[in-house]
Structures are given as C-alpha cells and as structure tokens.
Write a protein that holds these residues in place. Structure first.
Motif, PDB file in Angstrom:
ATOM      1  N   LYS A 125       0.808  -1.222   0.000  1.00  0.00           N
ATOM      2  CA  LYS A 125       0.000   0.000   0.000  1.00  0.00           C
ATOM      3  C   LYS A 125       0.841   1.271   0.000  1.00  0.00           C
ATOM      4  CE  LYS A 125      -3.743  -2.183  -0.394  1.00  0.00           C
ATOM      5  NZ  LYS A 125      -4.406  -2.158  -1.709  1.00  0.00           N
ATOM      6  N   GLN A 126       1.927   1.229  -0.740  1.00  0.00           N
ATOM      7  CA  GLN A 126       2.706   2.443  -0.944  1.00  0.00           C
ATOM      8  C   GLN A 126       1.906   3.405  -1.828  1.00  0.00           C
ATOM      9  OE1 GLN A 126       6.708   1.660  -2.302  1.00  0.00           O
ATOM     10  NE2 GLN A 126       6.734  -0.311  -1.292  1.00  0.00           N
TER      11      GLN A 126
ATOM     12  N   THR B  19       1.605  -2.296   5.243  1.00  0.00           N
ATOM     13  CA  THR B  19       2.816  -2.154   6.051  1.00  0.00           C
ATOM     14  C   THR B  19       3.421  -0.764   5.896  1.00  0.00           C
ATOM     15  OG1 THR B  19       4.254  -3.012   4.289  1.00  0.00           O
ATOM     16  CG2 THR B  19       3.327  -4.620   5.809  1.00  0.00           C
ATOM     17  N   TYR B  20       3.100  -0.096   4.815  1.00  0.00           N
ATOM     18  CA  TYR B  20       3.641   1.245   4.563  1.00  0.00           C
ATOM     19  C   TYR B  20       3.267   2.199   5.701  1.00  0.00           C
ATOM     20  CZ  TYR B  20       4.428   5.792   2.348  1.00  0.00           C
ATOM     21  OH  TYR B  20       4.849   7.061   2.076  1.00  0.00           O
ATOM     22  N   SER B  21       2.009   2.180   6.087  1.00  0.00           N
ATOM     23  CA  SER B  21       1.552   3.084   7.152  1.00  0.00           C
ATOM     24  C   SER B  21       2.240   2.763   8.469  1.00  0.00           C
ATOM     25  CB  SER B  21       0.034   2.979   7.325  1.00  0.00           C
ATOM     26  OG  SER B  21      -0.625   3.443   6.164  1.00  0.00           O
TER      27      SER B  21
ATOM     28  N   LEU C 294      12.638  -2.552   9.466  1.00  0.00           N
ATOM     29  CA  LEU C 294      11.266  -2.835   9.879  1.00  0.00           C
ATOM     30  C   LEU C 294      10.447  -3.355   8.712  1.00  0.00           C
ATOM     31  CD1 LEU C 294       8.991  -2.828  11.907  1.00  0.00           C
ATOM     32  CD2 LEU C 294       8.612  -0.396  11.400  1.00  0.00           C
ATOM     33  N   CYS C 295      10.596  -2.729   7.550  1.00  0.00           N
ATOM     34  CA  CYS C 295       9.850  -3.158   6.366  1.00  0.00           C
ATOM     35  C   CYS C 295      10.146  -4.622   6.060  1.00  0.00           C
ATOM     36  CB  CYS C 295      10.223  -2.274   5.178  1.00  0.00           C
ATOM     37  SG  CYS C 295       9.342  -2.671   3.653  1.00  0.00           S
ATOM     38  N   SER C 296      11.410  -4.998   6.151  1.00  0.00           N
ATOM     39  CA  SER C 296      11.817  -6.366   5.856  1.00  0.00           C
ATOM     40  C   SER C 296      11.214  -7.349   6.847  1.00  0.00           C
ATOM     41  CB  SER C 296      13.350  -6.459   5.872  1.00  0.00           C
ATOM     42  OG  SER C 296      13.772  -7.781   5.662  1.00  0.00           O
ATOM     43  N   ARG C 297      11.231  -6.994   8.132  1.00  0.00           N
ATOM     44  CA  ARG C 297      10.677  -7.906   9.153  1.00  0.00           C
ATOM     45  C   ARG C 297       9.178  -8.107   8.973  1.00  0.00           C
ATOM     46  NH1 ARG C 297      14.272  -4.945  12.313  1.00  0.00           N
ATOM     47  NH2 ARG C 297      12.626  -3.639  13.197  1.00  0.00           N
TER      48      ARG C 297
ATOM     49  N   CYS D  58      10.535   0.864  -6.096  1.00  0.00           N
ATOM     50  CA  CYS D  58      10.183   0.906  -4.675  1.00  0.00           C
ATOM     51  C   CYS D  58      10.365   2.322  -4.180  1.00  0.00           C
ATOM     52  CB  CYS D  58      11.056  -0.061  -3.868  1.00  0.00           C
ATOM     53  SG  CYS D  58      10.724   0.006  -2.094  1.00  0.00           S
ATOM     54  N   ASN D  59       9.278   3.008  -3.885  1.00  0.00           N
ATOM     55  CA  ASN D  59       9.356   4.395  -3.435  1.00  0.00           C
ATOM     56  C   ASN D  59       9.465   4.529  -1.924  1.00  0.00           C
ATOM     57  OD1 ASN D  59       9.061   5.483  -6.059  1.00  0.00           O
ATOM     58  ND2 ASN D  59       6.873   5.061  -5.977  1.00  0.00           N
TER      59      ASN D  59
END
Length: 308
Positions: free
Chosen positions: A84-85, A111-113, A128-131, A214-215
């Motif tokens: 949800k970027q 996960t973006y939020s 964090l994004c990776s986990r 990937c932004n």
C-alpha cells in the motif's frame, strides 16, 4: 548471387546472438546454484516472491523456463505483497501474471503506514519493512502449502551484505543461498545467488519486464547498502573480476585461519597436529591463484534441474 546484409540486419543478428548468450548464461548460473545447494527437489511447491523489480521478475522467468526441461516435477506460485505504498500501480503484476498463465496470489497488507508511523522521518525503513514483509510471506507460504520460498537476491546482494555485516555489524556473515527460518518451519532459497546484477539488468531490458520502483526505501539517500554497492562497483571498474574473486572467497572458507574460537578449537590446538586449510603461512610468502569460475557447467550432475 548472395543478397548483401544491411547494417541494420547485421546489428539485429548480433543483438539476437548476445541476447541468446545472456539467457543461456543466466539459466546456467541458476541451474548451478539449484544443483550445488539442492534447492529444488521432486514435488516441491515453490513460492516465488515477486516485488515488481528486475531481480524477482528474472527469477520467475528463469524458473518457468527450467520447469519445462527439468527432470523433476515442481510447481511455482508467484506471490506479491502489495504494501500500500502511495502510487503503487496495483494492476501491473496481476495483468502480467495473468498473461503468463502462472498461478499467483496478491497479498494486500498496509505495512507502509506502519513503517511511516514507527520510523522517524529520515531514518532507514528497510529493517522494519523487511521484518514485516518476512512475517507475512511466511504466513502466506503456510496457507499455500509451499515447501520452499524463492527470493530474488543475486551475487551482488550477497557481497553487499557481507561487507555491511563486516563494517557495521562486526560479523563475517552474508546471505546464504539456502537457509531454514528461525522457527525451522520454512526453507528459503536464492536461485540467483551466482548471477551478476549487471546481467540481470540487461535481461530485464531484453524481456521488457514492467518494472515497479520501490518508493518506500529505494528513494532514501545515503543508505549504507548504497554506499557499499558503490564501493564494490568502483573496485570492479578498477580491477575487473574482483567481485567474482570475493564471491569465490565465500565458497573457500578456512576456519583455522580466522579468529573465531567457536568455529575452530584454537585453545585445544597442540603440537604435532597436521595444519588445516593451507597450513602454516606465518613465515611464507602468500601465493594467490586466480579463482575458479563459479560456473561449474562441466561438472554439473546429469540429473540436474537444468535438464541439459
């Protein structure tokens, strides 16, 4: 009388020849990695994680090709996590995968939020994004009955991770081509482990993959990984073949000539024992030999995934 070949025809013929060489080389590298580490076995159901970047597109594309000629049966299911970027083109991957005719599943998790809320502005979001992504993909693998999870990390990713751990983590550690998750329930494989990023970039252009940038993390400036990537690229320009030599080092580890007391019993070392891993080089001049190529086409087992 022979019809003269035009410059355009000659260029097209050369381009087709080079494209064929590139495709064959990448296919061989993937086949070698699969065979060397026994990544894929009879009856496996492989969950291919597709991000929309060049590497994961290439991974799926090459595995689909190998699947047709392999002497064993295995299935593939492509999985994309839509995080949800803002501005993420949600229709690109479903359209691409539907046209391929491959089984796929799109997972929608915001996960973006979470990352933007937890990580202060300007700080690196990758950890964090990776986990978060890893936990979701493990759950989906269970739901799909996947026996292996395939990721699109290549040789350069592995080398960058090695130096990141050395420089910032104080560990001699990289990305293994194959590993079991911490809870022992999932097997992760990296079939692109022998592939150069430059080859994958050319392959993506050749195949015209619909790349999605990937932004969330790719746009962050001054990341440690970017600095290490630039360092390795600079070395490779100045000393062609250095990256290949460094990767070969990961496959030729000599524990007795490092300093990890947990890996080698230095305390118990006694006189009279036969030296291990190259012997005593303390007073001798080191002699370095060119590393063997990571491609082992001549020694590939007959019953290989490549089926060639």
């Amino acid at each position: 009388m022979q019809t003269p070949v035009s410059d355009a025809d000659a260029k097209a013929k050369k381009a087709a020849f080079e494209a064929g060489k590139l495709t064959k080389r990448l296919r061989h590298y993937v086949g070698d990695a699969i065979n060397d580490f026994n990544m894929i076995e009879q009856g496996d159901r492989i969950m291919v994680c597709l991000s929309g970047g060049k590497d994961s597109y290439a991974l799926l594309d090459i595995l689909l090709g190998l699947q047709k000629s392999a002497p064993i049966d295995f299935s593939l299911v492509a999985v994309n996590l839509d995080q949800k970027q803002p501005g993420f083109p949600g229709d690109v991957l479903p359209t691409y995968l539907a046209d391929l005719g491959v089984e796929y599943r799109i997972i929608e998790e915001d996960t973006y939020s979470i990352v933007k809320r937890v990580i202060p502005e300007g700080k690196t979001t990758c950890g964090l994004c990776s986990r978060l992504r890893r936990g979701i993909l493990y759950r989906v693998a269970d739901e799909l009955g996947a026996t292996k999870i395939a990721l699109g990390h290549h040789r350069d990713d592995i080398l960058e991770t090695l130096f990141l751990n050395m420089f910032y983590g104080g560990k001699l550690k990289a990305m293994p081509p194959k590993l079991v998750s911490d809870d022992g329930r999932h097997m992760v494989i990296r079939p692109l482990a022998y592939c150069r990023e430059s080859d994958l970039e050319r392959y993506a252009a050749l195949r015209a993959f619909p790349i999605i940038p990937c932004n969330l993390c790719g746009s962050q400036p001054n990341l440690q990984r970017q600095a290490v990537k630039q360092m390795i690229q600079d070395w490779e320009k100045r000393f062609p073949g250095r990256a290949e030599t460094m990767f070969s080092a990961l496959q030729n580890v000599v524990p007795s000539h490092l300093a990890d007391t947990g890996l080698y019993n230095f305390a118990g070392l006694q006189l009279g024992e036969v030296p291990a891993g190259g012997g005593d080089l303390a007073f001798d001049r080191e002699e370095f030999q060119p590393p063997k190529s990571i491609s082992i086409l001549d020694s590939r087992p007959k019953e290989s995934v490549c089926g060639e």
